[in-house]
Design an enzyme around this catalytic site. Structure first.
Site, PDB file in Angstrom:
ATOM      1  N   ARG A  58      43.648  35.093  35.667  1.00 19.93           N
ATOM      2  CA  ARG A  58      43.380  35.425  37.064  1.00 19.93           C
ATOM      3  C   ARG A  58      42.859  34.257  37.895  1.00 19.93           C
ATOM      4  O   ARG A  58      42.788  34.359  39.105  1.00 19.93           O
ATOM      5  CB  ARG A  58      42.358  36.569  37.127  1.00 19.93           C
ATOM      6  CG  ARG A  58      41.020  36.208  36.504  1.00 19.93           C
ATOM      7  CD  ARG A  58      40.142  37.426  36.268  1.00 19.93           C
ATOM      8  NE  ARG A  58      38.867  37.086  35.628  1.00 19.93           N
ATOM      9  CZ  ARG A  58      38.715  36.900  34.325  1.00 19.93           C
ATOM     10  NH1 ARG A  58      39.762  36.999  33.523  1.00 19.93           N
ATOM     11  NH2 ARG A  58      37.538  36.611  33.812  1.00 19.93           N
ATOM     12  N   GLU A 120      23.130  39.755  42.090  1.00 18.83           N
ATOM     13  CA  GLU A 120      21.871  39.021  42.227  1.00 18.83           C
ATOM     14  C   GLU A 120      22.075  37.801  43.123  1.00 18.83           C
ATOM     15  O   GLU A 120      21.309  37.554  44.056  1.00 18.83           O
ATOM     16  CB  GLU A 120      21.383  38.591  40.842  1.00 18.83           C
ATOM     17  CG  GLU A 120      20.111  37.753  40.861  1.00 18.83           C
ATOM     18  CD  GLU A 120      19.856  37.136  39.493  1.00 18.83           C
ATOM     19  OE1 GLU A 120      19.228  36.064  39.468  1.00 18.83           O
ATOM     20  OE2 GLU A 120      20.274  37.702  38.478  1.00 18.83           O
ATOM     21  N   CYS A 176      33.654  42.333  35.641  1.00 21.50           N
ATOM     22  CA  CYS A 176      34.981  42.078  35.076  1.00 21.50           C
ATOM     23  C   CYS A 176      34.933  42.041  33.553  1.00 21.50           C
ATOM     24  O   CYS A 176      35.916  42.341  32.888  1.00 21.50           O
ATOM     25  CB  CYS A 176      35.525  40.751  35.608  1.00 21.50           C
ATOM     26  SG  CYS A 176      35.817  40.758  37.390  1.00 21.50           S
TER      27      CYS A 176
END
Length: 330
Positions: A58, A120, A176
């Site tokens: 990806r 975060e 992911c």
């Protein structure tokens, strides 16, 4: 320049503009090359990680040689982007963005773009951008689903308005590494993010739609939502910047030999649900009523129900934060 929305003047403004991309994973890598090809005059790419073979499915900016050499993503990105456009200023910074270095790394840029893999860091970006009055663009993708939203302090809602709500918990904890991601959604979200960036940097802010765009390339569902500012927002209304001040980040301490302990505040974990997610992604999990343990070679992570975790195999806080964000959630 032939495109009426840009024109010669818009292209000239692009060349005089600057943008910083925080995170050079899937979305960050694709966004970086789109902006480099478009002619944004100064680009900085910041990332704390290195290229792995599993990224190549990806992360279109990298190749097998980058993975074999385990090159830092920021360094590999700088090299590749220079090959795409040698006429602009490109700077790759290998660093973990923290409250201590955020001003040093992000000051002086016209626009901040989200290429991160954890909330975060996104909330830290939001605090910095709101406090500095700097526009930034939120972008995220997981599974086949993605979303993006251009944030302009004082003019639009901020990320805290959008996500610091009780029903945002599931979104904040999916990553992911636990539920996967497919390449098409990454490139779609990067394109949407880059399009909004071009509007801002070319001086055409009037073309911004000001909406949260979400899409799922597997189901074909697309949404465009208007987001109102939250009158109770701690960041853009109350000017409370807890992430920028380091109050909301996990506190990390050394824990014996070759171990790091993460002290997560105000959090409880459903260990059974976390174990199911990890197991579904092929990770062997051991657990009891009090803790959950799994190995990501060469590390071992033990997670407790109160959000605390112990990482064995490293004393590097950046490694601990990265693994915690990837496998537990921010």
């Amino acid at each position: 320049m032939l495109f009426t929305g840009m024109g010669e003047e818009g292209q000239r403004k692009l060349l005089a503009s600057s943008a910083v991309i925080v995170g050079c994973g899937a979305i960050g890598a694709s966004t970086a090359q789109l902006l480099a090809r478009a002619g944004v005059g100064r680009l900085r790419v910041i990332d704390r990680d290195f290229v792995e073979h599993s990224n190549l499915q990806r992360q279109a900016l990298f190749d097998e040689n980058d993975a074999r050499e385990a090159l830092p993503k920021a360094a590999a990105a700088e090299h590749k982007l220079r090959q795409l456009n040698s006429e602009i200023d490109i700077d790759g910074v290998v660093a973990d963005l923290t409250p201590q270095n955020v001003a040093e790394l992000l000051d002086g840029f016209d626009l901040i773009l989200d290429g991160t893999d954890n909330f975060e860091t996104r909330f830290l970006l939001n605090d910095f951008a709101v406090e500095a009055g700097r526009p930034w663009i939120y972008a995220a993708a997981v599974g086949s689903y993605g979303l993006t939203f251009a944030i302009r302090p004082e003019l639009t809602a901020c990320l805290a308005c959008l996500l610091e709500t009780p029903d945002a918990g599931t979104l904040l904890e999916e990553t992911c590494d636990t539920v996967g991601v497919i390449g098409p959604i990454v490139n779609l979200v990067a394109s949407l993010e880059a399009a909004e960036a071009l509007k801002i940097l070319s001086g055409h802010a009037e073309a911004l739609h000001g909406r949260l765009l979400s899409c799922d390339v597997w189901s074909g569902k697309m949404q465009s939502l208007g987001i109102l500012r939250d009158a109770r927002c701690r960041a853009c209304v109350g000017h409370e910047y807890s992430y920028l001040e380091g109050k909301s980040q996990p506190h990390i301490t050394m824990c014996g030999r070759d171990s790091v302990q993460i002290h997560e505040r105000r959090r409880s974990l459903d260990l059974a649900a976390l174990g199911e997610k990890l197991s579904a992604s092929g990770i062997a999990v051991k657990k009891n009523d009090f803790l959950l343990r799994f190995a990501i070679a060469p590390y071992e992570l033990t997670v407790f129900a109160d959000g605390r975790a112990i990482l064995k195999g490293s004393t590097n806080p950046a490694v601990a934060r990265s693994l915690y964000a990837r496998y537990v959630g921010a």
